[in-house]
Structures are given as structure tokens and as C-alpha cells.
Design a protein around this motif. Structure first.
Motif, PDB file in Angstrom:
ATOM      1  N   ALA A 450       0.893  -1.226   0.180  1.00  0.00           N
ATOM      2  CA  ALA A 450      -0.010  -0.018   0.114  1.00  0.00           C
ATOM      3  C   ALA A 450       0.964   1.320   0.091  1.00  0.00           C
ATOM      4  CB  ALA A 450      -0.839   0.075   1.278  1.00  0.00           C
ATOM      5  N   ILE A 451       0.275   2.173  -0.327  1.00  0.00           N
ATOM      6  CA  ILE A 451       1.035   3.692  -0.257  1.00  0.00           C
ATOM      7  C   ILE A 451       0.609   4.270   0.816  1.00  0.00           C
ATOM      8  CG2 ILE A 451       1.167   6.039  -1.324  1.00  0.00           C
ATOM      9  CD1 ILE A 451      -0.247   4.891  -3.995  1.00  0.00           C
ATOM     10  N   ILE A 452       1.921   4.532   1.722  1.00  0.00           N
ATOM     11  CA  ILE A 452       1.940   5.078   2.997  1.00  0.00           C
ATOM     12  C   ILE A 452       1.869   6.318   3.134  1.00  0.00           C
ATOM     13  CG2 ILE A 452       2.699   4.787   5.320  1.00  0.00           C
ATOM     14  CD1 ILE A 452       1.662   2.113   4.066  1.00  0.00           C
ATOM     15  N   ALA A 453       1.193   7.037   3.843  1.00  0.00           N
ATOM     16  CA  ALA A 453       1.412   8.367   4.004  1.00  0.00           C
ATOM     17  C   ALA A 453       1.380   9.001   5.597  1.00  0.00           C
ATOM     18  CB  ALA A 453       0.316   9.306   3.125  1.00  0.00           C
ATOM     19  N   GLU A 454       2.007  10.112   5.782  1.00  0.00           N
ATOM     20  CA  GLU A 454       1.670  10.604   7.563  1.00  0.00           C
ATOM     21  C   GLU A 454       0.960  11.850   7.226  1.00  0.00           C
ATOM     22  OE1 GLU A 454       4.509  13.229  10.410  1.00  0.00           O
ATOM     23  OE2 GLU A 454       5.453  12.221   8.730  1.00  0.00           O
ATOM     24  N   ILE A 455      -0.221  11.707   8.248  1.00  0.00           N
ATOM     25  CA  ILE A 455      -0.969  12.925   8.546  1.00  0.00           C
ATOM     26  C   ILE A 455      -0.123  13.839   9.323  1.00  0.00           C
ATOM     27  CG2 ILE A 455      -3.041  13.679   9.410  1.00  0.00           C
ATOM     28  CD1 ILE A 455      -4.224  11.140   9.216  1.00  0.00           C
ATOM     29  N   TYR A 456       0.000  15.146   8.542  1.00  0.00           N
ATOM     30  CA  TYR A 456       0.474  16.310   9.367  1.00  0.00           C
ATOM     31  C   TYR A 456      -0.402  17.554   9.743  1.00  0.00           C
ATOM     32  CZ  TYR A 456       1.965  19.026   5.022  1.00  0.00           C
ATOM     33  OH  TYR A 456       1.647  19.684   3.988  1.00  0.00           O
ATOM     34  N   VAL A 457      -1.325  17.784   9.099  1.00  0.00           N
ATOM     35  CA  VAL A 457      -2.448  18.720   9.389  1.00  0.00           C
ATOM     36  C   VAL A 457      -3.868  18.350   8.912  1.00  0.00           C
ATOM     37  CG1 VAL A 457      -2.996  21.120   8.706  1.00  0.00           C
ATOM     38  CG2 VAL A 457      -0.634  20.742   8.961  1.00  0.00           C
ATOM     39  N   ILE A 458      -4.592  18.636  10.139  1.00  0.00           N
ATOM     40  CA  ILE A 458      -6.087  18.183   9.805  1.00  0.00           C
ATOM     41  C   ILE A 458      -6.724  19.741   9.848  1.00  0.00           C
ATOM     42  CG2 ILE A 458      -8.016  17.341  10.539  1.00  0.00           C
ATOM     43  CD1 ILE A 458      -6.341  15.106  11.816  1.00  0.00           C
ATOM     44  N   GLU A 459      -7.543  20.242   8.814  1.00  0.00           N
ATOM     45  CA  GLU A 459      -8.292  21.313   8.984  1.00  0.00           C
ATOM     46  C   GLU A 459      -9.870  20.815   8.913  1.00  0.00           C
ATOM     47  OE1 GLU A 459      -7.234  24.583   6.410  1.00  0.00           O
ATOM     48  OE2 GLU A 459      -6.177  22.932   5.256  1.00  0.00           O
ATOM     49  N   PRO A 460     -10.397  21.173  10.029  1.00  0.00           N
ATOM     50  CA  PRO A 460     -11.903  20.664  10.261  1.00  0.00           C
ATOM     51  C   PRO A 460     -12.651  21.829   9.394  1.00  0.00           C
ATOM     52  CG  PRO A 460     -10.985  20.919  12.359  1.00  0.00           C
ATOM     53  CD  PRO A 460      -9.788  21.446  11.252  1.00  0.00           C
ATOM     54  N   ILE A 461     -13.721  21.339   8.756  1.00  0.00           N
ATOM     55  CA  ILE A 461     -14.446  22.739   7.924  1.00  0.00           C
ATOM     56  C   ILE A 461     -16.143  22.266   8.070  1.00  0.00           C
ATOM     57  CG2 ILE A 461     -12.552  23.567   6.359  1.00  0.00           C
ATOM     58  CD1 ILE A 461     -13.991  21.416   4.280  1.00  0.00           C
ATOM     59  N   GLY A 462     -16.275  21.584   9.240  1.00  0.00           N
ATOM     60  CA  GLY A 462     -17.707  21.262   9.527  1.00  0.00           C
ATOM     61  C   GLY A 462     -18.067  19.823   9.356  1.00  0.00           C
ATOM     62  N   ARG A 463     -18.792  19.434   8.272  1.00  0.00           N
ATOM     63  CA  ARG A 463     -19.024  18.118   8.123  1.00  0.00           C
ATOM     64  C   ARG A 463     -17.900  17.213   7.430  1.00  0.00           C
ATOM     65  NH1 ARG A 463     -23.812  18.093   3.441  1.00  0.00           N
ATOM     66  NH2 ARG A 463     -22.490  19.093   1.657  1.00  0.00           N
ATOM     67  N   GLU A 464     -16.847  17.882   7.102  1.00  0.00           N
ATOM     68  CA  GLU A 464     -15.807  17.177   6.322  1.00  0.00           C
ATOM     69  C   GLU A 464     -14.423  17.751   7.076  1.00  0.00           C
ATOM     70  OE1 GLU A 464     -17.191  16.578   1.654  1.00  0.00           O
ATOM     71  OE2 GLU A 464     -16.350  18.554   2.277  1.00  0.00           O
ATOM     72  N   ASN A 465     -13.414  17.246   6.723  1.00  0.00           N
ATOM     73  CA  ASN A 465     -12.196  17.613   7.159  1.00  0.00           C
ATOM     74  C   ASN A 465     -11.229  17.706   5.836  1.00  0.00           C
ATOM     75  OD1 ASN A 465     -12.596  17.847   9.688  1.00  0.00           O
ATOM     76  ND2 ASN A 465     -12.085  15.526  10.237  1.00  0.00           N
ATOM     77  N   ILE A 466     -10.246  18.663   5.774  1.00  0.00           N
ATOM     78  CA  ILE A 466      -8.989  18.644   4.841  1.00  0.00           C
ATOM     79  C   ILE A 466      -7.821  17.875   5.352  1.00  0.00           C
ATOM     80  CG2 ILE A 466      -7.789  19.973   3.347  1.00  0.00           C
ATOM     81  CD1 ILE A 466     -10.041  22.189   3.253  1.00  0.00           C
ATOM     82  N   ILE A 467      -7.495  16.961   4.907  1.00  0.00           N
ATOM     83  CA  ILE A 467      -6.116  16.288   5.490  1.00  0.00           C
ATOM     84  C   ILE A 467      -5.022  16.292   4.693  1.00  0.00           C
ATOM     85  CG2 ILE A 467      -5.527  14.000   6.316  1.00  0.00           C
ATOM     86  CD1 ILE A 467      -7.879  14.883   7.602  1.00  0.00           C
ATOM     87  N   HIS A 468      -3.919  17.008   5.175  1.00  0.00           N
ATOM     88  CA  HIS A 468      -2.923  17.140   4.541  1.00  0.00           C
ATOM     89  C   HIS A 468      -1.921  16.070   4.891  1.00  0.00           C
ATOM     90  CE1 HIS A 468      -3.514  21.714   3.387  1.00  0.00           C
ATOM     91  NE2 HIS A 468      -4.214  21.337   4.530  1.00  0.00           N
ATOM     92  N   LEU A 469      -1.535  15.379   3.684  1.00  0.00           N
ATOM     93  CA  LEU A 469      -0.696  14.271   3.868  1.00  0.00           C
ATOM     94  C   LEU A 469       0.946  14.362   3.372  1.00  0.00           C
ATOM     95  CD1 LEU A 469      -3.273  11.875   2.504  1.00  0.00           C
ATOM     96  CD2 LEU A 469      -2.955  12.195   4.757  1.00  0.00           C
ATOM     97  N   LYS A 470       1.740  13.270   3.931  1.00  0.00           N
ATOM     98  CA  LYS A 470       3.286  13.644   3.191  1.00  0.00           C
ATOM     99  C   LYS A 470       3.596  12.200   2.842  1.00  0.00           C
ATOM    100  CE  LYS A 470       6.342  16.140   5.420  1.00  0.00           C
ATOM    101  NZ  LYS A 470       7.269  16.386   6.225  1.00  0.00           N
ATOM    102  N   ILE A 471       3.990  12.059   1.701  1.00  0.00           N
ATOM    103  CA  ILE A 471       4.747  10.835   1.097  1.00  0.00           C
ATOM    104  C   ILE A 471       6.046  11.281   1.007  1.00  0.00           C
ATOM    105  CG2 ILE A 471       4.350   8.874  -0.400  1.00  0.00           C
ATOM    106  CD1 ILE A 471       1.525   9.479  -0.959  1.00  0.00           C
ATOM    107  N   GLY A 472       7.181  10.962   1.827  1.00  0.00           N
ATOM    108  CA  GLY A 472       8.231  11.315   1.641  1.00  0.00           C
ATOM    109  C   GLY A 472       8.361  12.834   1.528  1.00  0.00           C
TER     110      GLY A 472
END
Length: 684
Positions: A450-472
Motif C-alpha cells: 500500500a501507499i503509506i502517508a503521514e498525516i501532518y495537518v487536519i483542517e476541520p471545515i464542518g462536516r468534512e476535514n481537509i487532511i494534509h498528507l506527506k509521502i516522503g
């Protein structure tokens, strides 16, 4: 209502092109969006259509009316184009109330320009005050008359006094049209101000008091009513009043127009929620209120086209949502062509039937909102449309075990439709694109491969979240449900929706969507506009390789080959285009023109007659006139003088400018001395 056609529209400032060779066809009744970043040329395009900017080249058609053609010396004024403009900065008249701002375009269109209104407006202030006094004090004067009559039996000479004052018949003449006058003088503010002048009422009260308290002075009172000053006061404007009242039908017509205007203003004000602001001046309004007044001023008219330059940009978020919905409802109701400029993607996607995306004065893509979002023509469109923005990563196509994948450095992704990409890319370097909502974050254990990513920022915008990921060193964005349990620092496995992956050629920046060949056609048009005919032909041939049954690719290939001097190759391409689409009017027109270049006038006439037949069926006056004119040219080449005159007559009857064009056209040199031809071209 009207369609809008732009042909090779060009505008530049100094050495910088604001728009360059822009070609657009906006359908009648369409809600058309011009979208792009600041400086892309969208407002310049809109102002050129409105007639507020004069282009350097190209043509602008509003319906069948050619409103701008620098080459032909045509440039119609804005007021002759019948378009309603809404500016970003409101453009309200500061000295006028909201009502007068909204009603102004109706007044200047001539609805109130007639003799009666002109007379009323030009009357001097004193005359107007006196007429209003007559109207407002009818009851008071009638009461005084009655009281005077009651004293007549006790006052010597009372009968004579009554006759000198003015008999009832004369008084009634003055007031018999009071209802008509009241409708004419409809300025409530003016009437209110005039009504405050109680000098005359006081004078009449004095007369009444004198007549009731002292019967002996009745004779003197009657004499005062007759003196020169009173006669002048009552009858000074007799001639003017008679002239105004003379034409009752005209007065009724004006009253009807004003009632209709008031209804239109009220309807527009109600629709935009500004009814309670009609008596205010622009300086007393907020920015959002001013913008709604500007919208109402456009709505109150019935133009051929609405032109809107970011009209909602100054509204707050809640009001913008409401106004957007109202605009959509308004368009559905009136069915008029809307051309709407914005840099707001949400406005563009929610309002537009089609969207033209501009960048640096050029058209990047034209299509429906779904089309430009799901099938971006190039990297620019993909990056400009969508919030959050699309994930873009450079990669290299690799083949392993018979499968094609994308090596993005820190991960490799196998493509499901790899076979369709073979042979379609000039080089292995590509750009890989995936939208945030199509990046899936899996829960539970991370599977092998599988492609592995790290979560480094979460932006809550109500019913959804914007998830910032890093792959290397690569950064991606995912749009997930707020219910998904994710934490910063978690390592997660990600996957992509295989049907929503976008692959772009790194060299050309064009999309390699297996089901979307139009980017190659657009790319070819762009190369041709830059003078690279070879590059244009390669792009068209690439489009044809993807789908040999696409008429538009063959048509554009024909144009490029003709410009390159390959007339026979152009004819083959045009013939293929009309074989695929027998109703392709432009292809028939170009086929006829190219055949005439080879002196095949019989073949040219045959092709153009087909174009004429289709134009008549489609009720396209512009194409019909062009077909008649071209038939005249080809008939002249074939030596058929009588037919030349007949075709030219029909062309000029539809569009008079063809008479002037024929003056300069070498196709008619053989009949230039013909008297009938001379009569025709003298019509310009």
C-alpha cells in the motif's frame, strides 16, 4: 434574446495582449461564464462585447447584427447593442434615489420622452406651484364660494359680485381635469414640498372670515376676487393648461407607461429585497445594498443580453448564496442570454450552462461545469478548478510485467487504463493528477504494497476535514468525512479512485484522458494561432488518431492544411468532416471556398448550396447571407452574371454591409461595369 459570436477577437495594451484571437460562440438564452484569474482577459472580453472597449481586431456579433469589425470599419455604440451591464463597482448615480437609479435606463430608452412630459418638466416653478395650489385647495375654494353665495341675498349688488368673481361654469373649467393633472404631476416629494406653502390657504381663510363676520364687506371681498392680481393668479397659465390637457389620449398613454415602469421597478426591488430602500440615496446604502440596486437596474430592462462583471463580489457569504440562487431563477424565468465574469469557481460551477476558462488572453477550455471539472483539458484548468485544489505530481511512465504504471518517486501507481495510453505520449515524463475527494484514506491495518502517508495537518471545515498528507517529500490533500477518526502524526494507507485519475503530458501540459480528445483540438488551435502550422497539424492528427470519427478534428485539420498551402489535403479533410457530420455548416463553407481556390467553381457552388440549405433550416441569418454572397463570388468565377446579381441581392438584403464588401472584392472584376452590379454596391 440573442446569441453572441466572437471571431478572432484581439485587444492589446502596448505590446501586451489582453485577449488574442479569441473565438467563442455563446448560444441564445445561455448562462455563459467567463472564468479565470486576474489579468486573464475576461473583463476585457465582456467590455468589448458591451462596446465600452474597442478591440484591435476580430468581429463581434450579437445575434445577426455585426456590432464590431475593425477590418470593416464597424463599431456600434453601447446604447445601440441593447445590452444591460452590471459593474463590479456599482456605477450608481449618487444624486439619485434608488428608485430613480433603477428607473433611469427605462427613461433614457424613450418611454417618457414625449411632449406632455417635456412641457411639465420645462414649466417654471411658479406656474407649477400655482397649479398644485389649485388642485390641493379645491374643497376650500368651493366652501368659500358657497358661503359667498349665502350672503348674496343680504348684500346689495350680491348678484353682480358673484358674476364678477367668476361664474361656476368658468371655475369648473379650471378644475374639470383635476384628475388628469394629478396623474401628470406625480412627483410626490415635490407635491409634498409645495403643499407646505399655506400662504394662499391663509389668504382664502382671511376672505372667509371677512365674509362671515361682516356681511357689509361682502361687496369688497367680491371685488378683491376680481382684481387684476387674482385674475392673473387664476388664469395666467390658462393657455398652457389647455395645451397640456388637450390630448387626453397622450396623457393616458404616459400614465400607463409610468404605471408599467413602477410595476417593473417594484418587481425588481422585491426580487432583490430592496423595496424599503427605494427612497434612499446610494451614500446611505451598504456595499451589498448598492450591488443589489445595480442588479435591479439591469433586471428592470428587457435587453438582448445581460453582461455581468463580478456582480456578487462585494456581498457577504450568506447574501451571495441568496443572490446566486436568485440570479439562476431570474435566468430561468426570462430566458435571456447571460454573460457572467467571475474568478469564483463556486459561482461558475453553480450558475453556468457552459464555462470558458481564460488564461493570459487565451481560451484554455470551453465546456459544461461537469466537463471542465472531470475532464480538464490541461494542467492549468485542472489546477484552477476545484477547492481544495487538485493534487499534482510529476512522474514517469514505466512498464513492468506488461502493465503501465506511474513512478512518482516515493511511490508507484499502476494505471487501470494503461493500454489506452500506449503510443499517445511524446515522452515518458507525465504529470499525475488526483482530486482530494478521490484520495481515500483506509482504516485498520496497513496492507503490504500500500501507499503509506503521514498525516501532518487536519483542517476541520464542518462536516468534512481537509487532511494534509506527506509521502516522503511529496504533499497530498485528502477530503474526508469529519466522522473518520484520524489524528495528526498517524501513518495511514491511501488509495486513488482509478476512474478519476488525470494524466497530463509534461511537455504539452495537455490531458491524456482516453475518452477526451478535445484538448488536442484546442492545442492545435493554440499552435495555429501562434503561427505554428506544423505543430497544429500534428495535434489535429493526434486527435484523429484517438478518434477518427470526430468531425471537428478533421475540420480544423483542413483549415491548417489550407493555411499551409496544401489545398488538396484541406479538401480531403473538409470532405471527411462533412461525411461524419452532414450538417456541419462551417465545414461546407470552407470546402466551397477551398474548391474555388482551385478554380473548381462547380464544386464550390455545390458545397455552398448545401451550406445555404442548412443555414436556412437552422434560421441562421448570418450564415445564410454569407452563403448567398459566396454563391455570388463563385457564380462570377463560373461566368454566370445573372445568378451573381440574384445572389448578391439576397445577401445584401439580409446584411447591407455586403454591398461595401463587394466593392473591394476582386471576384467581381468581370462584372464591375454591369449597371445592376453598380446599383447594388451603391446601397452601402
Amino acid at each position: 434574446m440573442a446569441s453572441i459570436t466572437l471571431k478572432n477577437l484581439t485587444k492589446k495594451y502596448g505590446n501586451t495582449f489582453a485577449i488574442e484571437n479569441l473565438n467563442l460562440e455563446i448560444k441564445d438564452g445561455e448562462f455563459f461564464i467567463l472564468l479565470g484569474p486576474s489579468g486573464c482577459g475576461k473583463s476585457t472580453t465582456l467590455l468589448s462585447i458591451a462596446g465600452l472597449i474597442k478591440p484591435e481586431g476580430g468581429e463581434i456579433w450579437i445575434g445577426d447584427d455585426l456590432v464590431a469589425s475593425i477590418e470593416q470599419g464597424i463599431f456600434k455604440r453601447p446604447q445601440d447593442r441593447d445590452g444591460a451591464m452590471v459593474f463590479q463597482d456599482y456605477a450608481l448615480y449618487p444624486h439619485m434615489t434608488v428608485f430613480k437609479n433603477i428607473v433611469f435606463p427605462l427613461e433614457i430608452r424613450g418611454l417618457d420622452k414625449n411632449e406632455v412630459v417635456r412641457i411639465i418638466k420645462e414649466r417654471n416653478e411658479i406656474a407649477r406651484i400655482k397649479i398644485v395650489r389649485l388642485i390641493k385647495d379645491i374643497n376650500e375654494i368651493a366652501r368659500i364660494r358657497k358661503e359667498k353665495a349665502e350672503t348674496e341675498s343680504n348684500v346689495k349688488g350680491g348678484d353682480e359680485t358673484a358674476r364678477e368673481a367668476k361664474d361656476e361654469e368658468d371655475i369648473e373649467w379650471i378644475f374639470k381635469d383635476e384628475e388628469e393633472l394629478a396623474r401628470i404631476i406625480n412627483d410626490k416629494n415635490e407635491l409634498a414640498r409645495m403643499a407646505k406653502d399655506k400662504k394662499e390657504i391663509a389668504r382664502l381663510e382671511k376672505i372667509r372670515a371677512e365674509t362671515t363676520s361682516n356681511v357689509k364687506e361682502a361687496d369688497e371681498t367680491a371685488k378683491e376676487a376680481k382684481d387684476e392680481e387674482e385674475v392673473e393668479w387664476l388664469f395666467k397659465d390658462e393657455e398652457e393648461l389647455a395645451r397640456i390637457i388637450n390630448d387626453k389620449n397622450e396623457i393616458a398613454h404616459i400614465a400607463k407607461d409610468r404605471i408599467e415602469i413602477a410595476k417593473k421597478v417594484k418587481e425588481a426591488a422585491d426580487r432583490l429585497g430592496i423595496t424599503d430602500l427605494l427612497d434612499r440615496k446610494p451614500s446611505q446604502l451598504s456595499g451589498g445594498q448598492r450591488q443589489r440596486v445595480a442588479l435591479a437596474r439591469a433586471i428592470v430592462r428587457n435587453p438582448k443580453v445581460f453582461l455581468m462583471d463580478e456582480p456578487l463580489s462585494n456581498l457577504d457569504a450568506k447574501l451571495r448564496d441568496f443572490a446566486r440562487a436568485e440570479l439562476k431563477k431570474l435566468h430561468e424565468k426570462v430566458g435571456t442570454t447571460f454573460i457572467y465574469v467571475t474568478h469564483d469557481q463556486l459561482e461558475a460551477m453553480s450558475l453556468g450552462d457552459r464555462i470558458a476558462i481564460l488564461n493570459k488572453g487565451s481560451l484554455e477550455q470551453l465546456g459544461t461545469p461537469e466537463d471542465v471539472y472531470n475532464h480538464p483539458a490541461n494542467v492549468f484548468v485542472a489546477g484552477f478548478i476545484g477547492t481544495p485544489p487538485i493534487n499534482i505530481m510529476e512522474g514517469i511512465l514505466i512498464e513492468k510485467d506488461g502493465k503501465i504504471g506511474v513512478d512518482c518517486g516515493h511511490f508507484t501507481y499502476n494505471l487501470a487504463s494503461e493500454s489506452e495510453l500506449k503510443g499517445r505520449i511524446f515522452a515518458p515524463e507525465i504529470i499525475f493528477g488526483i482530486r482530494p475527494e478521490n484520495v481515500k484514506i483506509a482504516g485498520g491495518e496497513i496492507k503490504e504494497g500500500a501507499i503509506i502517508a503521514e498525516i501532518y495537518v487536519i483542517e476541520p471545515i464542518g462536516r468534512e476535514n481537509i487532511i494534509h498528507l506527506k509521502i516522503g517529500e511529496k504533499h497530498l490533500i485528502s477530503l474526508t468525512s469529519a466522522m473518520q477518526d484520524l489524528k495528526v502524526g498517524d501513518n495511514v494507507s491511501i488509495s486513488f479512485d482509478e476512474k478519476r485519475i488525470h494524466i497530463f503530458d509534461k511537455k504539452t501540459q495537455l490531458a491524456l484522458d482516453p475518452n477526451y480528445i478535445h484538448p488536442w483540438v484546442n492545442y492545435g488551435i493554440a499552435r495555429k494561432d501562434q503561427g505554428d502550422l506544423k505543430g497544429a497539424i500534428e495535434a489535429y492528427e493526434q486527435a484523429i488518431a484517438l478518434d477518427p470519427n470526430t468531425a471537428i478534428a478533421w475540420y480544423n485539420l483542413g483549415i491548417a492544411r489550407k493555411d499551409q498551402g496544401d489545398l488538396k489535403g484541406a479538401i480531403k479533410a473538409y470532405e471527411r468532416a462533412v461525411a461524419l457530420n452532414p450538417k456541419y455548416v462551417d465545414a461546407w463553407v470552407h470546402l466551397g471556398a477551398t474548391r474555388s481556390n482551385l478554380k473548381d467553381f462547380a464544386g464550390a457552388i455545390t458545397a455552398t448550396q448545401t451550406a445555404l440549405k442548412l443555414s436556412l433550416e437552422q434560421n441562421d441569418a448570418r450564415s445564410t447571407a454569407m452563403a448567398y454572397y459566396n454563391l455570388g463570388c463563385y457564380s462570377a468565377g463560373a461566368g454566370k452574371t445573372l445568378e451573381v446579381i440574384d445572389f448578391l441581392k439576397k445577401a445584401i438584403k439580409i446584411h447591407n454591409e455586403y454591398a461595401n464588401i463587394a466593392k473591394q472584392d476582386a471576384s467581381f472584376d468581370s462584372i464591375r461595369s454591369n449597371p445592376e452590379f453598380l446599383d447594388l454596391i451603391s446601397m452601402s
